[in-house]
Write a protein that holds these residues in place. Structure first.
Motif, PDB file in Angstrom:
ATOM      1  N   VAL A   1       3.248  -2.006   1.007  1.00 37.90           N
ATOM      2  CA  VAL A   1       4.245  -1.358   1.869  1.00 37.90           C
ATOM      3  C   VAL A   1       5.672  -1.607   1.378  1.00 37.90           C
ATOM      4  O   VAL A   1       6.540  -0.765   1.528  1.00 37.90           O
ATOM      5  CB  VAL A   1       4.108  -1.792   3.344  1.00 37.90           C
ATOM      6  N   GLN A   2       5.892  -2.780   0.752  1.00 42.29           N
ATOM      7  CA  GLN A   2       7.264  -3.068   0.326  1.00 42.29           C
ATOM      8  C   GLN A   2       7.690  -2.212  -0.864  1.00 42.29           C
ATOM      9  O   GLN A   2       8.872  -2.122  -1.172  1.00 42.29           O
ATOM     10  CB  GLN A   2       7.421  -4.570   0.001  1.00 42.29           C
ATOM     11  N   ASP A   3       6.703  -1.599  -1.546  1.00 44.92           N
ATOM     12  CA  ASP A   3       7.043  -0.822  -2.739  1.00 44.92           C
ATOM     13  C   ASP A   3       7.150   0.676  -2.466  1.00 44.92           C
ATOM     14  O   ASP A   3       7.469   1.447  -3.362  1.00 44.92           O
ATOM     15  CB  ASP A   3       5.996  -1.059  -3.835  1.00 44.92           C
TER      16      ASP A   3
ATOM     17  N   ASP B   1      12.445 -15.242   3.163  1.00 41.53           N
ATOM     18  CA  ASP B   1      11.245 -14.547   2.695  1.00 41.53           C
ATOM     19  C   ASP B   1      10.701 -13.601   3.778  1.00 41.53           C
ATOM     20  O   ASP B   1      11.350 -13.374   4.796  1.00 41.53           O
ATOM     21  CB  ASP B   1      10.194 -15.552   2.207  1.00 41.53           C
ATOM     22  N   ASP B   2       9.516 -13.066   3.542  1.00 44.11           N
ATOM     23  CA  ASP B   2       8.988 -12.039   4.445  1.00 44.11           C
ATOM     24  C   ASP B   2       8.622 -12.576   5.813  1.00 44.11           C
ATOM     25  O   ASP B   2       8.384 -11.794   6.731  1.00 44.11           O
ATOM     26  CB  ASP B   2       7.775 -11.357   3.795  1.00 44.11           C
ATOM     27  N   GLN B   3       8.540 -13.895   5.970  1.00 41.86           N
ATOM     28  CA  GLN B   3       8.247 -14.449   7.288  1.00 41.86           C
ATOM     29  C   GLN B   3       9.516 -14.957   7.968  1.00 41.86           C
ATOM     30  O   GLN B   3       9.455 -15.525   9.056  1.00 41.86           O
ATOM     31  CB  GLN B   3       7.250 -15.611   7.166  1.00 41.86           C
ATOM     32  N   GLY B   4      10.673 -14.807   7.328  1.00 42.77           N
ATOM     33  CA  GLY B   4      11.914 -15.286   7.905  1.00 42.77           C
ATOM     34  C   GLY B   4      12.204 -16.736   7.573  1.00 42.77           C
ATOM     35  O   GLY B   4      13.010 -17.385   8.233  1.00 42.77           O
TER      36      GLY B   4
ATOM     37  N   PHE C   1       6.832  -8.897  -4.470  1.00 48.40           N
ATOM     38  CA  PHE C   1       8.066  -8.165  -4.195  1.00 48.40           C
ATOM     39  C   PHE C   1       8.838  -7.839  -5.475  1.00 48.40           C
ATOM     40  O   PHE C   1       9.996  -7.490  -5.424  1.00 48.40           O
ATOM     41  CB  PHE C   1       8.951  -8.977  -3.234  1.00 48.40           C
ATOM     42  N   LEU C   2       8.162  -7.979  -6.620  1.00 50.49           N
ATOM     43  CA  LEU C   2       8.840  -7.773  -7.901  1.00 50.49           C
ATOM     44  C   LEU C   2       9.422  -6.371  -8.008  1.00 50.49           C
ATOM     45  O   LEU C   2      10.479  -6.171  -8.570  1.00 50.49           O
ATOM     46  CB  LEU C   2       7.861  -8.001  -9.050  1.00 50.49           C
ATOM     47  N   TYR C   3       8.707  -5.382  -7.453  1.00 52.09           N
ATOM     48  CA  TYR C   3       9.157  -3.999  -7.619  1.00 52.09           C
ATOM     49  C   TYR C   3      10.003  -3.509  -6.467  1.00 52.09           C
ATOM     50  O   TYR C   3      10.595  -2.456  -6.540  1.00 52.09           O
ATOM     51  CB  TYR C   3       7.954  -3.068  -7.776  1.00 52.09           C
TER      52      TYR C   3
END
Lengths: 524, 306
Positions: A250-252, B79-82, B267-269
């Motif tokens: 979803v993040q991409d 990060d994605d969890q805050g 989250f690289l992209y």
């Protein structure tokens, strides 16, 4: 061949190859996981049935818009409440050339009823399959099954002769380590033939030139590769190494949409993601509460429900690619009722109060089991839930792991608190009521892993299974759903959105059951 | 007669060599700061990332403070969890260091013990221990750690505290995967030492084999072991990071550096570069500084280079 004819022959050969090259259209596609085998009866799971559904075919299939369509059966009708007659398609041949007949249908039903089969849930309601003649069968069910054709759409026909010759008369059973020729070879009737299979590496399909029907797309070869790592899968698509992949992390999604060579295909999925709690045992297996089971108390289950901020999960974890739900079924599944789909509000105060009323003012500790590579952001969802529950006093010890160790664990009910997703393969509520929500007994409630139980609910489920009047059936489904929601039997979270991505030159049909049918794919 | 390894270590020569090596001083500084940061994490980090109550999803994926959307409360972003990335790095390196040091201590104890025994007793025992070591050497350490990890998780009682169990299993499996090096080194040196006059003298006056091994032989074979140990701390930290990266390390709710990098990799992209860059840089700095220190120690302890 003489010296003078050789150049001519070579030229002819070259021309032939060129012509073939012009027609050869290879589709390279990637998924986050592999099928466990090529046997269509070995696992009742979307990836498995989706891929093998390109090679094998059911009697009745789903078309591009998920409507029922004739496949190996040209027509069907209900002769009496428990007897269905299927007229079989004539002139169909398996990939090895043997003709498809009623014997194969009778054989396939027997094979799928084997204790090692994962399709027993589908054929469990079938008492007997009678061969009427070479091109007609009658299916006798134990009780009236008004939606029998709907329930057979992922049940694929195999060749009796091929299975007998190759020692594959019983299904591959990974749980017991049973393997046979059907693990790595296939002989179906479908639009594609299996050319080669390397488990976990690549599987190659080629177009079936003798297919009985019309193949809508132009793909002549499919190369299917599992790529587990999200970033690697995205990289493979961006670089052009693959043409089509799912799921898109979803993040991409936003970044991929900006790539001029790539298109993102999004749509709703019929899968509902939910949490389950052990509400049967007198003491939880994994908790600091001894002598009693907090989840047996409806108030505790409600507290869990109201502690979860589903909106935060939708916007932050799923980046909008999810639809929060209060029902265990998705819009589009028969029996969905928008009025019943309103969630009780997110209310940590109420959750704390409920816990205190139930006798846990200081909360308690419980272990949660979670897959981290099965559903979209499953591990992240569980972490977020753990954080939200911590704020009302419930300390969650999270055990997140790969699906290969997760499923054996929770399917043996070795869990107190878990996350699961379910798509009713019949697109009808009864499938979810029967498999996920009803009290486990025999074939019923096989995936109700917390054993939530309500007698009235069970009675309704049984009646819904045999009721033929749509209005009455709908009323009963509503009542059952309402009981479950009032009792907080499970904690439904959301329907995740489908996200596939393809190179710009590739077109295909995206079905809401997340099965990729290569017959619809075209490569320009 | 050589002086004991420990005494040699504290000898003026070693400190002289340290003062003369800017690389060693730099490495010691970096390692010191990082170790201090890890040890003092509960007092100096802005948030407690392991406290699930304090996490708020609405603070998730914030960029570092100096960028436009950054917030001062999250200096290196979240990060994605805050979770605050800086705090998580501090707490995460605690886990990395703990696993690194403890597993090396475990491997060292096991390897030195077996090596001493093997070298001093010799014969069949020696052959047996060394064949086991040979077999183990033919597999990569990470594979052995994965194997032991998997078996331990299946065998250990499942109602134990998950965090503590995960740590114990990590330390045990990385330790067991790395004892061979120590055993080999110690065995070789022991075989040399045991024929020297001072050992024979001790034997003649009736000192027991256990005492000879521990009191007389051990101090003289410890030098190289310390060097290997220092370098292996870095290797062990990387092995832990790899195991956590593969998802068989610590639970996701108490991330180590490896878990953070694994998560950031997703989250690289999508543009959230801070999720992988900062923990990655922390891991590189930590391992490189410890490695350089080990390198320097090897040179300083090597009489041939002096």
């Amino acid at each position: 061949m003489t010296r003078r004819t050789a150049p001519i022959a070579a030229a002819a050969l070259a021309a032939l190859l060129l012509a073939a090259g012009a027609h050869a259209k290879t589709l390279r596609t990637a998924d986050q996981g592999d099928a466990v085998s090529m046997d269509p009866h070995s696992l009742n799971e979307t990836t498995q049935l989706g891929f093998t559904g390109n090679v094998y075919e059911p009697l009745v299939m789903r078309d591009a818009s998920l409507k029922l369509a004739p496949a190996l059966a040209t027509s069907w009708k209900q002769l009496s409440p428990t007897v269905w007659r299927f007229e079989l398609r004539r002139g169909v041949r398996f990939h090895d050339g043997t003709p498809f007949t009623a014997d194969d249908v009778v054989f396939t039903f027997q094979r799928a009823a084997d204790p090692g089969s994962d399709m027993r849930g589908v054929v469990g309601q079938v008492k007997e399959v009678r061969k009427v003649d070479e091109h007609a069968v009658e299916v006798v069910t134990t009780a009236p099954v008004p939606i029998l054709p709907d329930s057979l759409t992922s049940f694929y026909m195999m060749s009796k002769a091929w299975c007998e010759t190759n020692g594959a008369t019983r299904p591959v059973d990974k749980r017991k380590g049973v393997e046979n020729a059907a693990s790595v070879r296939a002989n179906g009737t479908g639009p594609f033939r299996l050319r080669s299979r390397e488990p976990g590496v690549r599987t190659v399909l080629v177009r079936n030139p003798q297919y009985w029907g019309k193949i809508e797309g132009n793909v002549t070869e499919v190369v299917w590769t599992p790529i587990g790592n999200d970033a690697t899968r995205v990289a493979a698509l961006k670089s052009g190494e693959i043409h089509l992949m799912q799921p898109v992390p979803v993040q991409d999604v936003d970044r991929l949409k900006q790539d001029p060579n790539v298109k993102v295909m999004q749509g709703p999925e019929l899968r509902t993601i939910f949490l389950g709690m052990d509400s049967k045992r007198d003491e939880l297996l994994y908790s600091n509460v001894k002598g009693k089971n907090p989840f047996k108390d409806r108030r505790v289950r409600q507290a869990v429900y109201q502690a979860i901020d589903i909106e935060a999960i939708r916007t932050r974890i799923m980046r909008g690619a999810a639809t929060p739900t209060n029902l265990m079924i998705a819009p589009g599944v028969n029996g969905f009722n928008a009025e019943l789909n309103r969630r009780p509000p997110h209310d940590p105060e109420a959750a704390r109060r409920l816990l205190a009323e139930a006798g846990y003012p200081g909360g308690f500790e419980v272990r949660m089991n979670c897959p981290n590579d099965r559903y979209v952001n499953d591990g992240e969802i569980c972490q977020a839930v753990a954080g939200m529950l911590a704020r009302v006093g419930v300390k969650v010890n999270l055990e997140a792991e790969t699906k290969n160790t997760y499923f054996p664990k929770i399917l043996s009910r070795n869990t107190s608190f878990y996350l699961l997703g379910w798509t009713p393969t019949t697109y009808d509520a009864h499938n979810t009521l029967f498999n996920i929500m009803a009290t486990p007994e025999g074939g019923r409630g096989v995936f109700n892993l917390g054993s939530w139980s309500n007698p009235r609910f069970d009675a309704l489920t049984a009646q819904i299974g045999v009721e033929t009047d749509p209005a009455k059936r709908k009323a009963m489904i509503d009542e059952a759903m309402k009981i479950h929601a009032d009792e907080f039997g499970h904690v439904p979270l959301h329907q995740q959105a489908l996200a596939w991505a393809a190179r710009k030159n590739v077109a295909t049909v995206q079905r809401a059951d997340n099965m990729i049918m290569y017959r619809y794919a075209t490569v320009d | 007669m050589s002086t004991s390894a420990l005494a040699r270590f504290l000898d003026g020569d070693v400190f002289h060599s340290f003062r003369g090596s800017p690389v060693a001083i730099g490495a010691a500084l970096v390692a010191g700061v990082m170790i201090l940061g890890a040890v003092l994490a509960p007092w100096i980090s802005p948030h407690d990332p392991f406290d699930l109550k304090s996490l708020d999803l609405n603070n998730s994926l914030l960029p570092p403070a100096w960028t436009e959307q950054g917030q001062r409360a999250f200096p290196l972003g979240s990060d994605d969890q805050g979770r605050d990335v800086l705090s998580t790095i501090l707490y995460g390196s605690r886990i990395s260091l703990l696993v690194g040091l403890a597993s090396v201590a475990f491997a060292m104890a096991l390897g030195v013990g077996l090596g001493l025994l093997s070298g001093y007793v010799g014969g069949r025992l020696d052959a047996f221990i060394m064949r086991v070591a040979d077999v183990q050497l033919s597999f990569p350490a990470i594979l052995i750690a994965l194997l032991i990890n998997g078996v331990a998780r299946a065998v250990l009682p499942s109602d134990a505290n998950i965090d503590a169990m995960a740590l114990a299993v990590l330390i045990g499996s990385i330790g067991l995967a790395n004892w061979v090096q120590y055993a080999r080194t110690v065995r070789g040196s022991t075989m040399v030492e045991k024929n020297k006059e001072y050992v024979q003298a001790a034997r003649v006056i009736g000192v027991g084999p256990a005492t000879i091994m521990v009191r007389h032989v051990l101090p003289n074979v410890l030098g190289p072991v310390l060097v290997i140990g220092t370098i292996n701390v870095a290797t062990a930290i990387i092995t832990e990071a790899t195991l956590s990266f593969l998802g068989v390390g610590v639970p996701p709710t108490s991330p180590s550096l490896g878990t953070m990098i694994n998560n950031g990799n997703n989250f690289l992209y999508s543009g959230e570069w801070w999720l992988v860059v900062f923990p990655g840089a922390a891991l590189i700095l930590l391992c490189m500084s410890v490695n350089l220190l080990g390198d320097w120690l090897r040179d300083a302890l090597n009489p041939r280079l002096q």
